[in-house]
Enzyme design. Structure first.
Site, mmCIF file in Angstrom:
data_model
loop_
_atom_site.group_PDB
_atom_site.id
_atom_site.type_symbol
_atom_site.label_atom_id
_atom_site.label_comp_id
_atom_site.label_asym_id
_atom_site.label_seq_id
_atom_site.Cartn_x
_atom_site.Cartn_y
_atom_site.Cartn_z
ATOM 1 N N GLY A 52 0.846 -1.185 0.000
ATOM 2 C CA GLY A 52 0.000 0.000 0.000
ATOM 3 C C GLY A 52 0.879 1.231 0.000
ATOM 4 O O GLY A 52 1.511 1.540 -0.991
ATOM 5 N N ARG A 53 0.901 1.917 1.137
ATOM 6 C CA ARG A 53 1.668 3.157 1.276
ATOM 7 C C ARG A 53 1.289 4.166 0.192
ATOM 8 O O ARG A 53 2.139 4.730 -0.475
ATOM 9 C CB ARG A 53 3.169 2.886 1.250
ATOM 10 N N HIS A 54 -0.010 4.348 0.035
ATOM 11 C CA HIS A 54 -0.492 5.316 -0.941
ATOM 12 C C HIS A 54 -1.943 5.689 -0.631
ATOM 13 O O HIS A 54 -2.583 5.087 0.217
ATOM 14 C CB HIS A 54 -0.381 4.759 -2.373
ATOM 15 N N ALA A 55 -2.406 6.687 -1.331
ATOM 16 C CA ALA A 55 -3.814 7.092 -1.343
ATOM 17 C C ALA A 55 -4.169 7.270 -2.817
ATOM 18 O O ALA A 55 -3.321 7.071 -3.698
ATOM 19 C CB ALA A 55 -4.021 8.390 -0.565
ATOM 20 N N HIS A 101 -3.290 4.431 3.030
ATOM 21 C CA HIS A 101 -3.478 3.107 3.615
ATOM 22 C C HIS A 101 -2.281 2.196 3.385
ATOM 23 O O HIS A 101 -1.585 2.302 2.379
ATOM 24 C CB HIS A 101 -4.768 2.448 3.116
#
Length: 139
Positions: A52-55, A101
């Site tokens: 993830g580590r993104h929006a 997230h």
């Protein structure tokens, strides 16, 4: 204020019994709050990896642990952080565009994702500071 609801759990019907097994089902617009345009799944993710580590700018998603356990952390631009533990295949997590997230998986986890738009790299916000800037300015 955002036009999207905050991250929240969605419980799908669990039909069946232990002796014969279960099925969970939803039909378009019944429990998923958007038209599903893309479906994908992840599997065999090592437990030490955080994904993830993104929006997103536009994409809404529902994450489901079809097997195993997935720990999902969501963060909103206002600093609200929530931790969700998905380990029942009849429960999904709604993730709106404004939520940064991350996901961490048990080795046996299979994550099923329902997404509101087809894949577009430009829709991803992969820098946390950029995420805060974009979504704080729209709040």
């Amino acid at each position: 204020m955002s036009q999207f609801p905050n991250p929240h759990l969605i419980e799908f019907p669990k039909l069946g019994e232990p002796g014969i097994g279960y099925i969970s089902v939803t039909e378009q617009s019944q429990l998923v709050p958007f038209a599903v345009q893309r479906i994908f799944w992840t599997y065999y993710t090592p437990e030490s990896i955080v994904r993830g580590r993104h929006a997103h700018h536009r994409t809404e998603q529902v994450l489901i642990a079809a097997a195993g356990r997935i720990t999902v952390t969501t963060e909103l631009a206002d600093g609200t952080i929530e931790l969700f533990r998905l380990e029942d295949p009849h429960v999904g997590l709604y993730v709106p565009p404004q939520a940064w997230h991350t996901m961490q998986y048990s080795h046996s986890a299979v994550q099923l994702v329902l997404a509101s738009v087809p894949y577009q790299e430009a829709d991803y916000i992969r820098n946390h500071d950029e995420f805060k800037r974009i979504w704080t300015s729209q709040a």
